[in-house]
Design a protein around this motif. Structure first.
Motif, short mmCIF file in Angstrom:
data_model
loop_
_atom_site.label_atom_id
_atom_site.label_comp_id
_atom_site.label_asym_id
_atom_site.label_seq_id
_atom_site.Cartn_x
_atom_site.Cartn_y
_atom_site.Cartn_z
N GLY A 11 -4.46 4.00 -4.68
CA GLY A 11 -4.27 4.09 -3.24
C GLY A 11 -3.32 5.22 -2.87
N VAL A 31 -5.73 6.46 5.79
CA VAL A 31 -5.66 5.05 6.19
C VAL A 31 -6.15 4.15 5.04
CG1 VAL A 31 -6.61 3.33 7.77
CG2 VAL A 31 -5.76 5.51 8.66
N SER A 32 -7.24 4.53 4.40
CA SER A 32 -7.74 3.74 3.26
C SER A 32 -6.70 3.68 2.14
CB SER A 32 -9.04 4.35 2.71
OG SER A 32 -10.03 4.35 3.69
N ALA A 34 -3.43 4.18 2.35
CA ALA A 34 -2.26 3.41 2.79
C ALA A 34 -2.54 1.91 2.71
CB ALA A 34 -1.87 3.81 4.20
N ALA A 35 -3.74 1.50 3.09
CA ALA A 35 -4.11 0.09 3.00
C ALA A 35 -4.08 -0.38 1.55
CB ALA A 35 -5.49 -0.15 3.62
N MET A 36 -4.60 0.44 0.63
CA MET A 36 -4.59 0.07 -0.79
C MET A 36 -3.16 -0.06 -1.30
SD MET A 36 -7.68 2.51 -2.17
CE MET A 36 -7.46 2.13 -3.90
N LEU A 38 -0.43 -0.74 0.45
CA LEU A 38 0.20 -1.93 1.04
C LEU A 38 -0.35 -3.22 0.45
CD1 LEU A 38 0.42 -0.77 4.75
CD2 LEU A 38 2.30 -1.01 3.11
N LEU A 39 -1.65 -3.30 0.22
CA LEU A 39 -2.24 -4.51 -0.33
C LEU A 39 -1.83 -4.73 -1.79
CD1 LEU A 39 -5.81 -4.34 1.23
CD2 LEU A 39 -4.01 -6.01 1.74
#
Length: 186
Positions: A11, A31-32, A34-36, A38-39
């Protein structure tokens, strides 16, 4: 990915890659990624993403911000990165016990300095109770490479990394920041 550390790192790379793109691709990748990150909730991924983002921010500041001094353009992102590192590492100075296995890994490496002990050597150390079950990796990529594959592999890996930094630095001097930002993220 079998571990949040790996998916978080992936990510971070996607995020930093996105920040170096233009147009809609920038947002999709950033955005993808950053989401990875954070998750995955991985401290390593947080620091990697911050380090790569810092390189992008410094490069952007060097070419686009007007009245700030050169040192301010470099210093502000670096202070932000240092602050994040202090928060992440300061909250967990023992790195959740990961550093406790490093002496055992060094001891394993001493049994086969040049070629390493391989997966089987680490598996035997876990089976014998020398290492805890969760320590199937040294939790340090360079140490793991050294123990698993030996000094020859470490030398090859470091040579490849140094060569990559040299090439990436040359690209950065020609205002192509993506290679350097990605190397720093790694």
């Amino acid at each position: 990915f079998d571990h949040p550390g790996r998916s978080g790192q992936a990510g971070a790379i996607v995020l930093v890659w996105g920040l170096t793109r233009r147009g809609p691709r920038r947002w999709v990748f950033a955005v993808s990624g950053a989401a990875m990150v954070l998750l995955a909730a991985s401290n390593t991924a947080y620091l990697s993403a911050a380090a790569g983002t810092c390189v992008v921010a410094v490069a952007w500041g060097m070419t686009r911000i007007g009245p700030l001094s050169r040192w301010a353009r470099i210093g502000v992102p670096l202070v932000g990165l240092a602050g994040l590192a202090i928060v992440v590492v300061g909250a967990n100075t023992g790195l959740t016990g990961r550093t406790s296995v490093w002496p055992t890994y060094v001891s394993l490496w001493q049994g086969s300095v040049w070629t390493g002990v391989g997966e089987s050597g680490i598996g035997q150390a876990i089976a014998s109770g020398q290492l805890p079950r969760w320590a199937y990796h040294a939790h340090n990529s360079w140490l793991d490479l050294l123990v698993r594959n030996g000094a020859l592999a470490l030398i090859a890996g470091m040579t490849a990394m140094i060569a990559a930094v040299v090439v990436a630095w040359g690209s950065a001097m020609r205002r192509r920041i993506a290679p350097l930002a990605l190397i720093v993220t790694l």
